[in-house]
Motif scaffolding. Sequence first.
Motif, PDB file in Angstrom:
ATOM      1  N   ARG A 502     -35.750  -9.833 -97.310  1.00  0.00           N
ATOM      2  CA  ARG A 502     -35.946 -10.077 -95.894  1.00  0.00           C
ATOM      3  C   ARG A 502     -37.434 -10.209 -95.602  1.00  0.00           C
ATOM      4  N   PHE A 503     -37.793 -11.355 -95.028  1.00  0.00           N
ATOM      5  CA  PHE A 503     -39.204 -11.615 -94.777  1.00  0.00           C
ATOM      6  C   PHE A 503     -39.612 -11.199 -93.384  1.00  0.00           C
ATOM      7  N   SER A 504     -39.615  -9.921 -93.139  1.00  0.00           N
ATOM      8  CA  SER A 504     -40.119  -9.422 -91.867  1.00  0.00           C
ATOM      9  C   SER A 504     -39.972  -7.920 -91.892  1.00  0.00           C
ATOM     10  N   TYR A 505     -40.300  -7.346 -90.771  1.00  0.00           N
ATOM     11  CA  TYR A 505     -40.153  -5.911 -90.646  1.00  0.00           C
ATOM     12  C   TYR A 505     -38.679  -5.568 -90.590  1.00  0.00           C
ATOM     13  N   ILE A 506     -38.322  -4.446 -91.175  1.00  0.00           N
ATOM     14  CA  ILE A 506     -36.949  -4.002 -91.040  1.00  0.00           C
ATOM     15  C   ILE A 506     -36.976  -2.775 -90.169  1.00  0.00           C
ATOM     16  N   HIS A 507     -36.448  -2.917 -89.021  1.00  0.00           N
ATOM     17  CA  HIS A 507     -36.573  -1.838 -88.088  1.00  0.00           C
ATOM     18  C   HIS A 507     -35.436  -0.872 -88.151  1.00  0.00           C
ATOM     19  N   THR A 508     -35.756   0.344 -87.866  1.00  0.00           N
ATOM     20  CA  THR A 508     -34.728   1.364 -87.898  1.00  0.00           C
ATOM     21  C   THR A 508     -34.034   1.414 -86.545  1.00  0.00           C
ATOM     22  N   ASN A 509     -34.695   0.962 -85.507  1.00  0.00           N
ATOM     23  CA  ASN A 509     -34.060   1.003 -84.194  1.00  0.00           C
ATOM     24  C   ASN A 509     -34.013  -0.382 -83.560  1.00  0.00           C
ATOM     25  N   ALA A 510     -35.113  -0.808 -82.999  1.00  0.00           N
ATOM     26  CA  ALA A 510     -35.093  -2.087 -82.287  1.00  0.00           C
ATOM     27  C   ALA A 510     -35.265  -3.260 -83.252  1.00  0.00           C
ATOM     28  N   SER A 511     -35.063  -4.446 -82.747  1.00  0.00           N
ATOM     29  CA  SER A 511     -35.365  -5.599 -83.589  1.00  0.00           C
ATOM     30  C   SER A 511     -36.745  -6.091 -83.184  1.00  0.00           C
ATOM     31  N   TYR A 512     -37.409  -6.688 -84.089  1.00  0.00           N
ATOM     32  CA  TYR A 512     -38.783  -7.087 -83.850  1.00  0.00           C
ATOM     33  C   TYR A 512     -38.960  -8.491 -84.374  1.00  0.00           C
ATOM     34  N   VAL A 513     -39.642  -9.302 -83.628  1.00  0.00           N
ATOM     35  CA  VAL A 513     -39.862 -10.669 -84.086  1.00  0.00           C
ATOM     36  C   VAL A 513     -41.261 -10.761 -84.660  1.00  0.00           C
ATOM     37  N   PHE A 514     -41.325 -11.178 -85.887  1.00  0.00           N
ATOM     38  CA  PHE A 514     -42.613 -11.272 -86.562  1.00  0.00           C
ATOM     39  C   PHE A 514     -43.382 -12.448 -85.993  1.00  0.00           C
ATOM     40  N   ASP A 515     -44.534 -12.161 -85.466  1.00  0.00           N
ATOM     41  CA  ASP A 515     -45.313 -13.192 -84.814  1.00  0.00           C
ATOM     42  C   ASP A 515     -46.349 -13.727 -85.789  1.00  0.00           C
ATOM     43  N   ALA A 516     -45.918 -14.651 -86.602  1.00  0.00           N
ATOM     44  CA  ALA A 516     -46.849 -15.225 -87.568  1.00  0.00           C
ATOM     45  C   ALA A 516     -47.603 -16.335 -86.881  1.00  0.00           C
ATOM     46  N   THR A 517     -48.909 -16.252 -86.950  1.00  0.00           N
ATOM     47  CA  THR A 517     -49.699 -17.261 -86.264  1.00  0.00           C
ATOM     48  C   THR A 517     -49.939 -18.460 -87.166  1.00  0.00           C
ATOM     49  N   THR A 518     -49.704 -18.262 -88.442  1.00  0.00           N
ATOM     50  CA  THR A 518     -49.871 -19.401 -89.356  1.00  0.00           C
ATOM     51  C   THR A 518     -48.624 -19.493 -90.211  1.00  0.00           C
ATOM     52  N   GLU A 519     -48.523 -20.545 -90.944  1.00  0.00           N
ATOM     53  CA  GLU A 519     -47.421 -20.679 -91.893  1.00  0.00           C
ATOM     54  C   GLU A 519     -47.491 -19.531 -92.886  1.00  0.00           C
ATOM     55  N   PRO A 520     -46.394 -18.914 -93.136  1.00  0.00           N
ATOM     56  CA  PRO A 520     -46.467 -17.837 -94.125  1.00  0.00           C
ATOM     57  C   PRO A 520     -46.695 -18.402 -95.528  1.00  0.00           C
ATOM     58  N   GLY A 521     -47.397 -17.647 -96.315  1.00  0.00           N
ATOM     59  CA  GLY A 521     -47.536 -17.995 -97.717  1.00  0.00           C
ATOM     60  C   GLY A 521     -47.186 -16.715 -98.440  1.00  0.00           C
ATOM     61  N   TYR A 522     -46.151 -16.750 -99.214  1.00  0.00           N
ATOM     62  CA  TYR A 522     -45.704 -15.516 -99.841  1.00  0.00           C
ATOM     63  C   TYR A 522     -45.984 -15.546-101.330  1.00  0.00           C
ATOM     64  N   VAL A 523     -46.211 -14.380-101.853  1.00  0.00           N
ATOM     65  CA  VAL A 523     -46.491 -14.266-103.269  1.00  0.00           C
ATOM     66  C   VAL A 523     -45.467 -13.337-103.878  1.00  0.00           C
ATOM     67  N   TYR A 524     -44.987 -13.687-105.051  1.00  0.00           N
ATOM     68  CA  TYR A 524     -44.247 -12.693-105.809  1.00  0.00           C
ATOM     69  C   TYR A 524     -44.751 -12.729-107.238  1.00  0.00           C
ATOM     70  N   HIS A 525     -44.673 -11.619-107.897  1.00  0.00           N
ATOM     71  CA  HIS A 525     -45.153 -11.595-109.279  1.00  0.00           C
ATOM     72  C   HIS A 525     -44.669 -10.378-110.003  1.00  0.00           C
ATOM     73  N   CYS A 526     -44.912 -10.434-111.303  1.00  0.00           N
ATOM     74  CA  CYS A 526     -44.596  -9.293-112.138  1.00  0.00           C
ATOM     75  C   CYS A 526     -45.800  -8.380-112.096  1.00  0.00           C
ATOM     76  N   HIS A 527     -45.583  -7.098-111.915  1.00  0.00           N
ATOM     77  CA  HIS A 527     -46.714  -6.191-111.762  1.00  0.00           C
ATOM     78  C   HIS A 527     -47.272  -5.696-113.081  1.00  0.00           C
ATOM     79  N   VAL A 528     -46.775  -6.219-114.218  1.00  0.00           N
ATOM     80  CA  VAL A 528     -47.393  -5.837-115.478  1.00  0.00           C
ATOM     81  C   VAL A 528     -48.498  -6.826-115.812  1.00  0.00           C
ATOM     82  N   LYS A 529     -48.177  -8.100-115.740  1.00  0.00           N
ATOM     83  CA  LYS A 529     -49.137  -9.084-116.241  1.00  0.00           C
ATOM     84  C   LYS A 529     -49.931  -9.743-115.124  1.00  0.00           C
TER      85      LYS A 529
END
Length: 535
Positions: A502-529
């Motif tokens: 899930r690409f945003s905050y996960i709220h325990t109570n209310a819902s929240y809209v992520f206010d991204a001011t720019t296009e998101p750029g996401y990174v994923y990687h292996c934390h060993v190398k």
Amino acid sequence: SKLEKFVDELPHMPKILGYHLSDGVPKSKSLKIGMFKKKWKFHRDLAPATVYAFGTTKHTATVPGPTIEAIYGVDTHVRWQNHLPPKHILPWDPTIPTAMTNSTRGIPTVVHLHGGIHAPESDGNANAWFTSKYNERGPTWTKKTYHYPNNQQPGNLWYHDHAMGLTRVNLLAGLLGAYIIRHPQIEDPLGLPSGDEFDRTLIVFDRSFRTDGSIFMSSTGNNPKIHPQWQPEYFGDAIIVNGKAWPRLTVRRRKYRFRIINASNARFFRFFFTNGLRFTHVASDSAYIEKPVTTNETLVGPSEITDIVVDFSQSKSNLAILANDAKYPYPAGDPVNEANGKVIKFIIVPDQEVDTSRVPKRLLEYPVVDLSSVAHTRYVAMYEYASDIDEPTHLYLNAKPYEAAATETPKVGSTEVWYVINLTEDNHPLHIHLGLFKVLDQTALVKPDDEFRECMKKINDAVKCHVDKYARGKKEEVPAHERGWKNVFKMIPGHVTKIAVRFSYIHTNASYVFDATTEPGYVYHCHVKYTYHFF
Ligand code: C2O
């Protein structure tokens, strides 16, 4: 000479508040935190080592760095400042894609808040590096001051260097620290052990030292003809907790909370107590779990966080050693030895006070993941193939180098299902930036799966290679304490791991809209190398 264990007291890292109180109300704050070259003593009998340390001044800088404590919903701004001189203290390799070149006039660094959910410009992109006084800046550098809105569920994060091709060595040199987001309104009623004495952060990593006290890293690469210094994995023989090798801590017969961060480059820890004391899990990386889970041991991969309560009143002895029995590399490497199999010694003394802390039956509740509304399904294959010229094996994520353009843009606030296919021999801790995920299941590939591997090697398309036909083996049970929202998880070799991201905050109570001011750029990687991948 052999270092004597349990002679140094476990340090408290300095605490920096990411907010200020005005009439008792927390208000946003701007911090300046620098990276300094200095000396650090890792053990009573070792001469001080040269390290890179985070701190507000060189004098107060520490390894690990200060623990930043933020409050939910209150902005923390940090101007990360690089005060490092040009020559690296550890061997770096110019033959892999790296921020440092022979003409760079300073050591490039950039800080990533691991587990943070914020705008991509504050994420510490590997190419947003900068050198001393911002004299040189990487191609994606945008600003000096990073903004952390702390608008996510309370939990444990950590910050560390993330510079292209240097993350390995910059972390080994000391550029890492803890970051906690607190949410008093929802956490205080839980009644967990609290306050500096009973709620402690433990940052654990492995290092080796030369006899002169300096940090040892071999200066010969795995394949020196091609990459003179590059070694994708690092294992050290001494286990360091909060900057001291095998420290000791005197505790009372009562409950303590330990937020344990595995900040090693490659070492997995399977922690357990030598006297049978148990762990009660309350959270993992960046979020509480819904209900506490008690276990005898816990496997923590590089960059994973385990947040546990230990009740020393249950101890049958007055001494307890927190030990480790994870092979290295995990799971098929060498067994631990006398040195790297030990972590901390606890000396347990009577408690004169009544322990009023507790572990409640329920912790926090999260909205259920609705798999019917999934926006996108992705397949991510991890593989390492030795090339024809016998280069050391590289880790590929979907056969695309990090430099490749972003392939897809997930929508902020959307949920996706990913199938992560680990075709390597090693367990890889997959980390996703700026979002959280839930592990749904892990299924073994049925043998013979060579055809599938060959096909993936050729066309790299899991669907066309009929992943369904192979992903039908035994399902590995995901431990109960790891079924909550996480940002890192261990991808078992030869298995397909299904996760809901899930690409945003996960709220325990209310819902929240992520206010991204720019296009998101996401990174994923292996934390060993630290092979970064961008999408
Ligand atoms: Cu802990 Cu991309 O990093």
